[in-house]
Each structure stands twice: as C-alpha cells, then as structure tokens.
Design an enzyme around this catalytic site. Sequence first.
Site, short mmCIF file in Angstrom:
data_model
loop_
_atom_site.label_atom_id
_atom_site.label_comp_id
_atom_site.label_asym_id
_atom_site.label_seq_id
_atom_site.Cartn_x
_atom_site.Cartn_y
_atom_site.Cartn_z
N ARG A 53 6.52 -8.99 -3.01
CA ARG A 53 7.18 -9.23 -4.29
C ARG A 53 6.92 -8.08 -5.35
O ARG A 53 7.68 -7.90 -6.11
CB ARG A 53 6.39 -10.50 -4.99
CG ARG A 53 6.94 -11.72 -4.16
CD ARG A 53 6.51 -12.99 -4.99
NE ARG A 53 5.38 -13.34 -4.77
CZ ARG A 53 5.25 -14.60 -3.86
NH1 ARG A 53 6.43 -15.28 -3.71
NH2 ARG A 53 4.08 -15.24 -3.43
N VAL A 54 6.33 -7.13 -4.95
CA VAL A 54 5.65 -5.78 -5.82
C VAL A 54 5.73 -4.70 -4.77
O VAL A 54 6.06 -3.78 -5.44
CB VAL A 54 4.49 -6.12 -6.27
CG1 VAL A 54 4.42 -7.20 -7.33
CG2 VAL A 54 3.14 -6.01 -5.41
#
Lengths: 513, 177
Positions: A376-377
């Site tokens: 997600r990052v």
Amino acid sequence: MQLNPSEISDLIKKKIENFELSSQAHTEGTVVSVSDGIVRVHGLSDAMQGEMLEFPGNTFGMALNLERDSVGVVILGAYQHISEGDTVKCTGRILEVPVGEALLGRVVDALGNPIDGKGAIETTETSPIEKIAPGVIARQSVDQPVQLGLKSIDAMIPVGRGQRELIIGDRQTGKTAIAIDAIINQKGTGIKCIYVAIGQKRSSIANVVRKLEEHGAMGHTIIVAASASESAAMQFIAPYTGCSMGEFFRDQGEDALIIYDDLTKQAWAYRQVSLLLRRPPGREAYPGDVFYLHSRLLERASRINAAEVERLTNGRVKNKTGSLTALPIIETQGGDVSAFVPTNVISITDGQIFLESNLFNSGIRPAVNAGLSVSRVGGAAQTKIIKKLGGGTRLDLAQYRELAAFAQFASDLDESTRKQIERGQRVTELMKQNQYSPMSVAEMSVSLFAANEGFLDEVEVNKVLAFEAALHLYMKSEYTDLMDRINATGDFSNEIKQEMQVAIETFMKTHSW
Amino acid sequence: MSELATLARPYAQAVFKRAVETDSIEKWSEQLFFISEVMSDHEIKSLVINPKVNIDKTLGLVLDICQDYVDQEARTFIKLLFENKRLSLMPSILSLFESLKSEHGGYIHADVLTAYDLSVEALDNLSNSLALALGKKIHINVILDKSLIGGVLIRAGDIIIDGSIRGQLQQMQKTLQ
C-alpha cells in the site's frame, strides 16, 4: 582467556570495594500457587503491569494480571524450582533487554542472553521491551526502498523503509526463504537486520544461522530465538525483544529491517498464557486483546524524521532519518486468510505478499500470487528504474491470468490473445528465482527491460531462465559501467534505455543460451 | 489463599461496618479471634465438613462452646456463616477485619526482626523514624532471629526494609556472581 589467580582476586577485591551497601525498602510477596509456568503471588500491592519480579534462584517473572488479592505472573524460563511460600520481590523496573551494535552477529534468547557460545555481549545500554510507538509528529512518510533482491517482489510489491509488509502463506510455501533472501540482500546497504524466530525447531534456527554465515550476512544481523522448547512466555515476548533491538538503530538515525517468523506462533503462545491466567477466551479461544498484541508491536515499525532522531540522540546525529521496516510472517491453514489472526495482521500491515502452495508445487518459486499481493505504500519508495520497468510486469501477468484458461486452445485463438498468453508465460517464468541468489537493481532492470521490450518473446519458455542468466553474465562483463551506474542512482533515462536496447540486441545476435 | 480472601471480604466488611456503628471494634476483634480459634481446632473442623453429622447439631455445639465469649450479634454471625457454609473462612475474615481495623485507626503493624535484643530507647527511635517514613502510627512487634547475624529487618505489610548483615551478604553474593 587466561587469568592468573592474583588477577582474579584483584578483580574480586575491586568489586567488593565498589560494592555499595544499601538497605532500601522493597515490596515482597509470597507464592500461593505454581502451575504451568504461571505463578500466583499474594501481596505485592505495589506491583506494576509488566513489571519484572525477582524469584529465588535468579529467576525472573513478568506481572501480567493485577488482581485484588493476588498478582498473576508468568515465569521467564524454568519454573520447576519455585514452590509455594517462596518470597517474590518487586524490582520496580519494566522488563528490559540489552541493545546496541555489539549484538550484531549474535544469537540471543528472548531476554537478550547470548546462546551462541561466543561469550558475553559487551553492551551497557538496555531498553524496555514494551515501548509506545513514535507519535504522529515524529514520523516521516516512506520514500526509500528496501530491496529484497527478489524480482517478483521488488517489481510488483515493493517494500519501503519503515513499511510493515506481511508475508503470508501455508506451511512449506517459502515464507522464511523470502525473509532470509531479504537479509542476505542487505549486505553492504547499511540496513541492520533482526530475525526473530518464534516457536521454531532448534534445527531450523541453526540452519538459518548457518545459511546467513555462509552468505556473509551474519555481520549485520541479530537473531532472537525463542524455540519451540522454550516457555510460552519467552515465545510471547520475543518479538518485543527484537523490536526494541531494532528501535535502537532506528533511533540512531539508521535503517533496520526486522522479521517476525512467525506471529501465528506468538499468538498461540499468548493464547496459552492468557488461558492459564484465566482470562476469558474469545474467538478461536484467543483472548480479547490479541489484536492489540500485534498492532502495538507492528506500530513500532516506522520511519522517524530527522528532528526526532536529533532529539533522541541529544543532538549527536543530525539530518538523518531512521527507520524500522517490519516483515511479519503469518502461517495460514489450508490457505484460509479469513481466520482470526491472519485477518487481524492483514488489516494492521501496509500490504501483504501472498504465497500459494499450488504455485509453489508447480515450480513457481517464490510462489508469489501477484493478484492477491499488494503493497500500500511501497510504490512511493520504489527505485525509479524498477518502477518504470516493473509496471508492465504486473499488467502482463494480470492479463495472462484472465486468459490462462484458454491457453490450451492455442491454435484457435486470435493473434493478440495468443501473444498475450505467450508474454504471460514468459513473464511468469522470468519471475522465478533461485533461493540465496538475490539480484541487484541493475540485474533486475535488465531482465524486466528484456520482457517489456519483447525480447523474451523470441525465447522458448523453458529457456527463459537460462537466457536471463547468460544475459546477466554478458551485461556484467561487457557493460560494467552501465550496470554500476544503474545500481548507484537507480534512475531511468532515454540514454540508459538506448544503451540497454543496443546491449540486448547485440547479445541476442552473438550469444546462445 | 487469594481466592479465600475474595470470599471473606464481604463478611469482614459487613462485620467491621457494624462494629463501627455500635462502637465495639475491640469487642468484635476479640470475639472474631475466639471464633477463629475455635474453628481452627482440628476436631471442630472435621465435624463441620463431615456430611454425616447433622448441621443443626454442629451449630449447637459451636454456639455452646462460644456461649460465654460472644454476644447475641456474634451468635447471629456464626449462624449466618453456618447457613452459607462459610465457617472455614473464619481465619481469613479475622485477618481482613484486623487490617480494616488498623486502617481505620491509622496505624500499621510492623514486625521487627533483630539478631539481638533492642533497648527501649533504640526501639523508640526505630518506631519514630518508621512512623515518619510510612506516615502512619506503628505497632511494633519484636522477633528475635539469630540467623540475621546483625542489624534489623523490618516487615510492615508488603514492605520490607532489610538492614541486616544477612541481607547485605546476599546482596554482595549477587554482585559478585
């Protein structure tokens, strides 16, 4: 080390000279009952939650349940010599473990005691095992990569410094293998690694240590081992111990990578301790705070900004950010990710690397399921060149998955579909990688570039890996300068693109594989 | 032990409240002590837990023994304990009652273990400085213990202040290990 008797007596004399007599007040209690490593103590009205308590025979325990008339304590280590009526002393301290550079290259237990037979650890600093994670102000967003050295992961599921990326899969799907490769690939990058083994066989731990030594990766690694034969309490605290050791590096403005192998077993150990302490069982008999057990641990993996590092080091380290990247491992049963602990940890982490046994068994190793795995990052942290070249890989594989069912009707398919299937087959093949052979950014870029630009389409599927190996060898000997430049900056420009194009074209004309 | 204290607490608190209301803390303390002594007797204990013996008979016997020593309220208390089958809790009730009593009176019991007899002056000094340190009136109970070798060890509730030679030797042993 040889010591003569006079030196020993000098040593003792010095110790006696420096020995301070004090008659401090302390709180004492009495053991009421001992069972399965859980001791109930009467008295100790001043005990704190998580306080270290001293038992006879140099044994320590941790106060976990503070009740009206008694304290529930887990013993850290052997408890056979403790009996009813023994006195228990408060120490006034939360459980602490040694931290510092001196631990690198060592194997320690959950309390930080060396178990590798290499003698005492020369460090004076200690740190409590339970600490509050850095606050919002102290944090900085993730924008630097941790290269795991695996094509399939670095290209499609990148991990950034300070990220928490879950490795999840059934038994025997290569979860530990990814972790070990990640540690090996950090050699020379300055990232310190901590491998926390929870509830594993001693033989497996010894294997990991040997493999790391063989690949020269022990120098930047600490191993915290709480094997299956150790008490549940030790298995429960081991991740926190490892985390404190990692936080030391983070707070010094360095980067660290911690691997919890695996948190399922830690949850089991915690469940055992909780049930023995008679805390009410909830879903799957886990106690109510099993989510907090993992969330407070993983929250401590973070990237902190330069101001915070400066504050923590009292101005000694300036303009450096610190990070602790966590790779927790969760073992699923029969691919069931909707069980209690897996769903919890999936929701806590910043993405997961999903490993599947049928992929593993069909020879795709690492057995990463590209569709279910996400980061997600990490995208913000990815090296530019890998980001540029790896984007296509994900798309190729996604399209291939949709069409894979038609692969057997190859002759009846239209041209574009057939091409997509063939591309997918080759990319799938290209994503395979041997254990203990992590790749540099340049090597990865060359492979991905070859796939993106369609060079692989002319190679037979079963020859893809041989082609890749030969290409890498060629690039390393003929284009050393280009490879070094990519490794150093990680940038992608038209110039680099052109050079790679020419290099691979020449290679395909002049070489066989 | 800890579970017994939990069971005994409501009884001790009820008795203590009643004692405060009727201003008879000392009297209750003595009565509870007596009942507790009776209940600690081995034969009575075995009678109470023996299912073959009629409950009314045992109750009659206990009340008979206590007749001259307890008043009407205490007799009712014994009956209540009988009905609830909690007579065996008596020692815990007594100790909880005593701790409530000392809390109410603002003092604390302290055992002073000493290797040699202390002079009255030394005891006074000790008592004063303890009172200062703990912020409570002190009831000192001196116990002779030769194994301390020298010095004193003070035990007040959970707090231990070890100023004995034995304790210092143990500390030294730990540092040298």
